[in-house]
Scaffold this motif. Sequence first.
Motif, PDB file in Angstrom:
ATOM      1  N   GLY A 143       0.784  -1.225   0.000  1.00 38.20           N
ATOM      2  CA  GLY A 143       0.000   0.000   0.000  1.00 38.20           C
ATOM      3  C   GLY A 143       0.818   1.279   0.000  1.00 38.20           C
ATOM      4  N   LEU A 144       2.144   1.174   0.092  1.00 34.34           N
ATOM      5  CA  LEU A 144       2.972   2.375  -0.034  1.00 34.34           C
ATOM      6  C   LEU A 144       2.832   2.912  -1.453  1.00 34.34           C
ATOM      7  N   ARG A 145       2.679   4.215  -1.586  1.00 33.62           N
ATOM      8  CA  ARG A 145       2.334   4.762  -2.901  1.00 33.62           C
ATOM      9  C   ARG A 145       3.323   5.802  -3.428  1.00 33.62           C
ATOM     10  N   THR A 146       4.274   6.228  -2.620  1.00 30.28           N
ATOM     11  CA  THR A 146       5.182   7.269  -3.087  1.00 30.28           C
ATOM     12  C   THR A 146       6.636   6.850  -2.930  1.00 30.28           C
ATOM     13  N   ARG A 147       7.470   7.436  -3.773  1.00 34.01           N
ATOM     14  CA  ARG A 147       8.907   7.199  -3.671  1.00 34.01           C
ATOM     15  C   ARG A 147       9.413   7.551  -2.279  1.00 34.01           C
ATOM     16  N   GLU A 148       8.885   8.643  -1.722  1.00 29.01           N
ATOM     17  CA  GLU A 148       9.354   9.107  -0.414  1.00 29.01           C
ATOM     18  C   GLU A 148       9.049   8.086   0.681  1.00 29.01           C
ATOM     19  N   ASP A 149       7.834   7.531   0.659  1.00 23.73           N
ATOM     20  CA  ASP A 149       7.469   6.561   1.687  1.00 23.73           C
ATOM     21  C   ASP A 149       8.277   5.272   1.542  1.00 23.73           C
ATOM     22  N   GLY A 171       1.594  -2.157  -9.135  1.00 23.77           N
ATOM     23  CA  GLY A 171       0.449  -2.475  -9.968  1.00 23.77           C
ATOM     24  C   GLY A 171      -0.779  -1.634  -9.690  1.00 23.77           C
ATOM     25  N   ALA A 172      -0.753  -0.849  -8.609  1.00 23.80           N
ATOM     26  CA  ALA A 172      -1.893   0.023  -8.321  1.00 23.80           C
ATOM     27  C   ALA A 172      -1.841   1.248  -9.224  1.00 23.80           C
ATOM     28  N   PRO A 173      -2.990   1.784  -9.617  1.00 19.63           N
ATOM     29  CA  PRO A 173      -3.010   2.984 -10.459  1.00 19.63           C
ATOM     30  C   PRO A 173      -2.320   4.165  -9.777  1.00 19.63           C
ATOM     31  N   GLY A 174      -1.619   4.943 -10.572  1.00 18.29           N
ATOM     32  CA  GLY A 174      -1.037   6.175 -10.056  1.00 18.29           C
ATOM     33  C   GLY A 174       0.335   6.045  -9.441  1.00 18.29           C
ATOM     34  N   ILE A 175       0.889   4.839  -9.399  1.00 20.55           N
ATOM     35  CA  ILE A 175       2.242   4.672  -8.861  1.00 20.55           C
ATOM     36  C   ILE A 175       3.184   4.493 -10.043  1.00 20.55           C
ATOM     37  N   ASN A 176       3.912   5.521 -10.369  1.00 23.51           N
ATOM     38  CA  ASN A 176       4.726   5.522 -11.585  1.00 23.51           C
ATOM     39  C   ASN A 176       6.192   5.275 -11.267  1.00 23.51           C
ATOM     40  N   LEU A 177       6.469   4.100 -10.701  1.00 25.11           N
ATOM     41  CA  LEU A 177       7.838   3.706 -10.394  1.00 25.11           C
ATOM     42  C   LEU A 177       8.128   2.394 -11.111  1.00 25.11           C
ATOM     43  N   SER A 178       9.271   2.328 -11.777  1.00 30.00           N
ATOM     44  CA  SER A 178       9.658   1.123 -12.492  1.00 30.00           C
ATOM     45  C   SER A 178      10.516   0.240 -11.593  1.00 30.00           C
TER      46      SER A 178
END
Length: 274
Positions: free
Chosen positions: A186-192, A209-216
């Motif tokens: 459930g972590l959603r940001t690079r910072e977290d 795989g969750a929408p809005g998480i744009n990390l490769s």
Amino acid sequence: MPTLLPKAQTFHALHHTDRAFIIPNPWDIGTARLLAGMGFQALASTSAGYAYTLGVPDYRVNRDKMLAHVAELAAATDLPVSADMEAGYADTLEGVAETYRLTAQTGAVGASIEDATGRADDPIYDLAEAVDRVRAAVEAVRSLPYHFTLTARAENHLHGRTDLKDTIRRLQAYQEAGADVLYAPGLRTREDITAVVSSVDLPVNVLMGAPGINLSAHDLSDIGVKRISVGSTLSRAALGAFLRASREMLEQGTFTFGEDAVSYVDIAQLLDKH
């Protein structure tokens, strides 16, 4: 089970390389073999994905059925398999320990334990009890003749509890209790994610795989993540295509969805690699 030693060693080693590896989540024998044929290095079960194949929501499958499912996945390919065993399917520490002893007997070489209670009014175990449950699982698998990789999960963010400090405190406590891998879905940001990775000394799994998480995978490796899973997302993506195709037939009477279907030959070739 000495025959599991090579798989166990391979799986453990994957967590200690310079870059993150992706561990996809099949939901039946067929998808396990397809993923293996594509070249993935390890697999993890998904309790939700399997539940959907039985026509029920997540957390409606009992321990015996889940153990049988994990055994099927473990036997389906030569890849190491980690089992999603939810919160251990037991209220007592003895029951938790028994669940992970039984999981090891399926042929899986790893498993996860959550700190979620399954109760809507009190969704997360108190920290002290959660630590005891992780420790019970750890003690159950440490007597095995190979290293069984245990992943401890802090479920706060999946239940609307976005207190990152508490999540980190829990992961640190699970590390002290003997877990091998730490995981806060459930972590959603690079910072977290960066904050979690920098606060512990063990390999960290991140759910993608969750929408809005744009990390490769490259981005996550640079942060220091060691393992990337997708949980039920692959199964829900497949079901999404199924539902869209079904709606097209029902509502429009057309069949254009076939243009996006994988070919009969391609499926056969991937399965023949097994």
